[in-house]
Design a protein around this motif. Sequence first.
Motif, PDB file in Angstrom:
ATOM      1  N   ARG A 130      39.457  41.223  26.806  1.00  0.00           N
ATOM      2  CA  ARG A 130      39.910  41.945  25.567  1.00  0.00           C
ATOM      3  C   ARG A 130      40.774  43.163  26.209  1.00  0.00           C
ATOM      4  O   ARG A 130      42.202  43.372  25.815  1.00  0.00           O
ATOM      5  CB  ARG A 130      38.968  42.487  24.594  1.00  0.00           C
ATOM      6  CG  ARG A 130      39.641  43.169  23.530  1.00  0.00           C
ATOM      7  CD  ARG A 130      38.751  43.856  22.622  1.00  0.00           C
ATOM      8  NE  ARG A 130      38.084  44.937  22.985  1.00  0.00           N
ATOM      9  CZ  ARG A 130      36.606  44.995  23.440  1.00  0.00           C
ATOM     10  NH1 ARG A 130      36.086  43.709  23.446  1.00  0.00           N
ATOM     11  NH2 ARG A 130      36.001  45.924  23.823  1.00  0.00           N
ATOM     12  N   ARG A 131      40.507  43.856  27.139  1.00  0.00           N
ATOM     13  CA  ARG A 131      41.193  44.862  27.622  1.00  0.00           C
ATOM     14  C   ARG A 131      41.863  44.721  28.962  1.00  0.00           C
ATOM     15  O   ARG A 131      43.127  45.490  29.248  1.00  0.00           O
ATOM     16  CB  ARG A 131      40.061  46.000  28.002  1.00  0.00           C
ATOM     17  CG  ARG A 131      39.462  46.674  27.037  1.00  0.00           C
ATOM     18  CD  ARG A 131      38.642  47.701  27.180  1.00  0.00           C
ATOM     19  NE  ARG A 131      37.668  48.359  26.185  1.00  0.00           N
ATOM     20  CZ  ARG A 131      36.900  49.396  26.446  1.00  0.00           C
ATOM     21  NH1 ARG A 131      36.905  50.008  27.538  1.00  0.00           N
ATOM     22  NH2 ARG A 131      36.283  49.953  25.375  1.00  0.00           N
ATOM     23  N   ILE A 132      41.700  43.859  29.617  1.00  0.00           N
ATOM     24  CA  ILE A 132      42.476  43.458  31.024  1.00  0.00           C
ATOM     25  C   ILE A 132      43.438  42.140  30.718  1.00  0.00           C
ATOM     26  O   ILE A 132      44.467  42.185  31.075  1.00  0.00           O
ATOM     27  CB  ILE A 132      41.588  43.617  32.108  1.00  0.00           C
ATOM     28  CG1 ILE A 132      40.787  45.092  32.292  1.00  0.00           C
ATOM     29  CG2 ILE A 132      42.383  43.281  33.332  1.00  0.00           C
ATOM     30  CD1 ILE A 132      39.908  45.208  33.477  1.00  0.00           C
ATOM     31  N   VAL A 133      42.781  41.335  30.723  1.00  0.00           N
ATOM     32  CA  VAL A 133      43.332  39.903  30.806  1.00  0.00           C
ATOM     33  C   VAL A 133      44.098  39.625  29.656  1.00  0.00           C
ATOM     34  O   VAL A 133      45.430  39.308  29.798  1.00  0.00           O
ATOM     35  CB  VAL A 133      42.129  38.840  31.199  1.00  0.00           C
ATOM     36  CG1 VAL A 133      42.887  37.351  31.088  1.00  0.00           C
ATOM     37  CG2 VAL A 133      41.389  38.966  32.221  1.00  0.00           C
ATOM     38  N   PHE A 134      43.711  39.878  28.350  1.00  0.00           N
ATOM     39  CA  PHE A 134      44.519  39.190  27.331  1.00  0.00           C
ATOM     40  C   PHE A 134      45.915  39.880  27.212  1.00  0.00           C
ATOM     41  O   PHE A 134      46.970  39.341  26.925  1.00  0.00           O
ATOM     42  CB  PHE A 134      43.511  39.819  25.900  1.00  0.00           C
ATOM     43  CG  PHE A 134      44.277  39.305  24.724  1.00  0.00           C
ATOM     44  CD1 PHE A 134      44.640  37.770  24.453  1.00  0.00           C
ATOM     45  CD2 PHE A 134      44.944  40.413  23.948  1.00  0.00           C
ATOM     46  CE1 PHE A 134      45.207  37.475  23.122  1.00  0.00           C
ATOM     47  CE2 PHE A 134      45.454  39.828  22.532  1.00  0.00           C
ATOM     48  CZ  PHE A 134      45.746  38.555  22.295  1.00  0.00           C
ATOM     49  N   PRO A 135      46.004  41.491  27.328  1.00  0.00           N
ATOM     50  CA  PRO A 135      47.427  42.087  27.520  1.00  0.00           C
ATOM     51  C   PRO A 135      48.264  41.172  28.357  1.00  0.00           C
ATOM     52  O   PRO A 135      49.475  41.155  28.065  1.00  0.00           O
ATOM     53  CB  PRO A 135      46.890  43.391  27.686  1.00  0.00           C
ATOM     54  CG  PRO A 135      45.645  43.644  27.210  1.00  0.00           C
ATOM     55  CD  PRO A 135      45.009  42.243  27.689  1.00  0.00           C
ATOM     56  N   GLN A 136      47.980  41.024  29.357  1.00  0.00           N
ATOM     57  CA  GLN A 136      48.802  40.510  30.504  1.00  0.00           C
ATOM     58  C   GLN A 136      48.952  38.971  30.223  1.00  0.00           C
ATOM     59  O   GLN A 136      50.045  38.818  30.625  1.00  0.00           O
ATOM     60  CB  GLN A 136      47.801  40.771  31.994  1.00  0.00           C
ATOM     61  CG  GLN A 136      47.824  42.004  32.263  1.00  0.00           C
ATOM     62  CD  GLN A 136      46.973  41.979  33.864  1.00  0.00           C
ATOM     63  OE1 GLN A 136      47.659  41.555  34.715  1.00  0.00           O
ATOM     64  NE2 GLN A 136      45.918  42.523  33.707  1.00  0.00           N
ATOM     65  N   ALA A 137      47.863  38.224  29.847  1.00  0.00           N
ATOM     66  CA  ALA A 137      48.023  37.059  29.282  1.00  0.00           C
ATOM     67  C   ALA A 137      49.364  36.866  28.274  1.00  0.00           C
ATOM     68  O   ALA A 137      50.051  35.776  28.364  1.00  0.00           O
ATOM     69  CB  ALA A 137      46.877  36.287  28.905  1.00  0.00           C
ATOM     70  N   ILE A 138      49.247  37.614  27.203  1.00  0.00           N
ATOM     71  CA  ILE A 138      50.238  37.731  26.124  1.00  0.00           C
ATOM     72  C   ILE A 138      51.744  37.905  26.772  1.00  0.00           C
ATOM     73  O   ILE A 138      52.601  37.285  26.197  1.00  0.00           O
ATOM     74  CB  ILE A 138      49.918  38.698  25.066  1.00  0.00           C
ATOM     75  CG1 ILE A 138      48.686  38.390  24.241  1.00  0.00           C
ATOM     76  CG2 ILE A 138      51.166  39.029  24.067  1.00  0.00           C
ATOM     77  CD1 ILE A 138      48.711  37.231  23.356  1.00  0.00           C
ATOM     78  N   ARG A 139      51.758  38.753  27.692  1.00  0.00           N
ATOM     79  CA  ARG A 139      53.018  39.124  28.214  1.00  0.00           C
ATOM     80  C   ARG A 139      53.635  37.807  28.975  1.00  0.00           C
ATOM     81  O   ARG A 139      54.844  37.619  28.895  1.00  0.00           O
ATOM     82  CB  ARG A 139      52.667  40.173  29.099  1.00  0.00           C
ATOM     83  CG  ARG A 139      54.237  40.700  29.921  1.00  0.00           C
ATOM     84  CD  ARG A 139      54.284  41.590  30.730  1.00  0.00           C
ATOM     85  NE  ARG A 139      53.201  41.453  31.896  1.00  0.00           N
ATOM     86  CZ  ARG A 139      53.377  40.818  33.049  1.00  0.00           C
ATOM     87  NH1 ARG A 139      54.705  40.411  33.118  1.00  0.00           N
ATOM     88  NH2 ARG A 139      52.376  40.551  33.909  1.00  0.00           N
ATOM     89  N   ILE A 140      52.634  37.330  29.628  1.00  0.00           N
ATOM     90  CA  ILE A 140      53.171  36.154  30.294  1.00  0.00           C
ATOM     91  C   ILE A 140      53.424  34.849  29.506  1.00  0.00           C
ATOM     92  O   ILE A 140      54.467  34.196  29.591  1.00  0.00           O
ATOM     93  CB  ILE A 140      51.962  35.548  31.316  1.00  0.00           C
ATOM     94  CG1 ILE A 140      51.808  36.593  32.431  1.00  0.00           C
ATOM     95  CG2 ILE A 140      52.261  34.130  32.034  1.00  0.00           C
ATOM     96  CD1 ILE A 140      50.549  36.333  33.372  1.00  0.00           C
ATOM     97  N   ALA A 141      52.749  34.912  28.319  1.00  0.00           N
ATOM     98  CA  ALA A 141      53.128  33.354  27.510  1.00  0.00           C
ATOM     99  C   ALA A 141      54.028  34.024  26.456  1.00  0.00           C
ATOM    100  O   ALA A 141      54.382  32.843  25.964  1.00  0.00           O
ATOM    101  CB  ALA A 141      51.784  33.181  26.674  1.00  0.00           C
TER     102      ALA A 141
END
Length: 214
Positions: A130-141
Motif C-alpha cells: 500500500r505505501r511503497i509498491v502501489f504508488p510506484q506501480a500506478i506511476r509505471i502503469a
Amino acid sequence: MDLLANAFPMLAKGLGVTVLLGVVSFALGSALGALIALARISSIRVLRAVAIGYVSVFRGTPLLIQIMVLYFGLPQLGVQLEPIPSAILALTLFSAAYLSENFRGGILGVDKGQWEAASSIGMPYWRTFRRIVFPQAIRIATPAVGSRFIALMKDTSLASVVTVVELTRVAESVGNASFRYMEAFLLAGLMYWLINTLLSLGQSVLEKRMGRAY
C-alpha cells in the motif's frame, strides 16, 4: 450545417450516454482489474489459475460477442438485463482483463529491492504494498491504463448493437432519417476524436505530475 444544427441535440445526448458507459465501465473495470492483478501475483495457485483463466477468456474473445451473450444469452438462463446495464457489465468485464495486465506489469516493474528493504525493517506485506509498491506501480502503469481508457471509450460504440442509444446509434438514426450517412458518421467520429484528445491531454498532464517526484 443544417444537419449539424438539427442533429446536435440528439448527438449531444448520445455523447452523454457514451461518456457514461466509458467512465463507469472504466472505474468498475479498474477495481476488478486490480483484484485480478493481485490474484495473478498471489502465491495461492487456485487464485492464480482463476485469474489466468479469466484474462484468457475475456482477452481471447471479441467484445461484440461478450455484449451479445450478456444481452441476448442471459435471458435464456432467467436473467434479464436492460441495454445500458448489460453494456456496462460487458465493458467492465472486458476492460478488467486488460487493465489487470496493465496493473500487474506496473507491480512487477517495481524493483524487488523495494520489497526486500521493507521486509528487512519488519514492514508487513500489505503495508509494503500500500505505501511503497502501489504508488510506484500506478506511476509505471499510467501510460498503459490511460491508453486502455481511450480504447474503452471507442469500444462503447459496440453497445449500439443492443439498442443502447449512444453516439454511434444516434449517428445511425440521423443517417437513416436524412440519408446523409457521410455527414452523420463524420460528426460522430469528430466527437469521439474530441473526447479522446481531451483524455490524451489529461493523461499527459497526469504523467508529468506523477513523474515529478522521480
